[in-house]
Scaffold this motif. Structure first.
Motif, PDB file in Angstrom:
ATOM      1  N   TYR A   1       1.167  -1.598   0.211  1.00 19.82           N
ATOM      2  CA  TYR A   1       0.241  -0.102  -0.453  1.00 19.82           C
ATOM      3  C   TYR A   1       1.173   1.051  -0.607  1.00 19.82           C
ATOM      4  O   TYR A   1       0.741   2.387  -0.285  1.00 19.82           O
ATOM      5  CB  TYR A   1      -0.992  -0.097   1.052  1.00 19.82           C
ATOM      6  N   LEU A   2       2.019   1.356   0.593  1.00 21.19           N
ATOM      7  CA  LEU A   2       3.093   2.249   1.034  1.00 21.19           C
ATOM      8  C   LEU A   2       3.423   2.929  -0.795  1.00 21.19           C
ATOM      9  O   LEU A   2       3.942   3.784  -0.430  1.00 21.19           O
ATOM     10  CB  LEU A   2       4.153   2.516   1.974  1.00 21.19           C
ATOM     11  N   LYS A   3       4.164   1.385  -1.236  1.00 18.46           N
ATOM     12  CA  LYS A   3       4.767   1.734  -2.400  1.00 18.46           C
ATOM     13  C   LYS A   3       3.476   1.871  -3.476  1.00 18.46           C
ATOM     14  O   LYS A   3       3.844   2.389  -5.133  1.00 18.46           O
ATOM     15  CB  LYS A   3       5.600   0.240  -2.481  1.00 18.46           C
ATOM     16  N   GLY A   4       2.330   1.989  -3.505  1.00 17.71           N
ATOM     17  CA  GLY A   4       1.089   3.074  -4.101  1.00 17.71           C
ATOM     18  C   GLY A   4       1.320   0.597  -5.403  1.00 17.71           C
ATOM     19  O   GLY A   4      -0.056   1.354  -5.867  1.00 17.71           O
ATOM     20  N   GLU A   5       1.598  -0.407  -4.492  1.00 21.80           N
ATOM     21  CA  GLU A   5       1.253  -1.150  -5.564  1.00 21.80           C
ATOM     22  C   GLU A   5      -0.552  -2.109  -5.216  1.00 21.80           C
ATOM     23  O   GLU A   5      -0.260  -2.774  -5.984  1.00 21.80           O
ATOM     24  CB  GLU A   5       1.996  -2.040  -5.285  1.00 21.80           C
ATOM     25  N   LEU A   6      -1.133  -1.706  -4.128  1.00 20.06           N
ATOM     26  CA  LEU A   6      -2.346  -2.006  -4.429  1.00 20.06           C
ATOM     27  C   LEU A   6      -3.428  -1.143  -4.681  1.00 20.06           C
ATOM     28  O   LEU A   6      -3.523   0.194  -4.316  1.00 20.06           O
ATOM     29  CB  LEU A   6      -2.547  -1.805  -3.164  1.00 20.06           C
ATOM     30  N   LYS A   7      -4.043  -1.797  -5.551  1.00 20.66           N
ATOM     31  CA  LYS A   7      -5.618  -0.911  -5.813  1.00 20.66           C
ATOM     32  C   LYS A   7      -6.429  -0.741  -4.384  1.00 20.66           C
ATOM     33  O   LYS A   7      -6.613  -1.276  -3.998  1.00 20.66           O
ATOM     34  CB  LYS A   7      -5.444  -1.251  -7.090  1.00 20.66           C
ATOM     35  N   THR A   8      -6.856   0.491  -4.600  1.00 22.01           N
ATOM     36  CA  THR A   8      -7.309   1.218  -2.496  1.00 22.01           C
ATOM     37  C   THR A   8      -8.501   1.235  -3.729  1.00 22.01           C
ATOM     38  O   THR A   8      -8.909   2.551  -5.010  1.00 22.01           O
ATOM     39  CB  THR A   8      -6.838   2.066  -2.026  1.00 22.01           C
TER      40      THR A   8
END
Length: 83
Positions: free
Chosen positions: A62-69
């Motif tokens: 999440y912190l790396k922006g690798e998860l779709k939120t």
């Protein structure tokens, strides 16, 4: 935000008219709470380490922006489409 007193009153009012299914749900919640109160701290169910490891992995993604939120509005819209 509702006060505790307002929440209590709302629940009391709701229970007065609730069907059997809802009453059984509330009863199960009460039973679970009473069982938990009887436990000593050492008897609480332990969360396995792999759960914490998975949470940490997901947090890093999440912190790396690798998860779709999704925002709450997006989640709500998707759920409403299913109804």
């Amino acid at each position: 935000m509702e006060s505790t007193l307002e929440i209590r009153q709302r629940i009391h009012d709701y229970i007065d008219d609730a069907d059997e299914r809802i009453l059984r749900i509330f009863n199960a919640i009460i039973d679970a709470e009473e069982e938990e109160e009887e436990l000593e701290p050492s008897e609480y169910p332990q969360v396995p380490d792999y759960v914490y490891e998975r949470i940490e992995e997901e947090r890093k993604k999440y912190l790396k922006g690798e998860l779709k939120t999704s925002s709450w509005e997006e989640v709500k819209a998707r759920l409403m489409e299913k109804l």
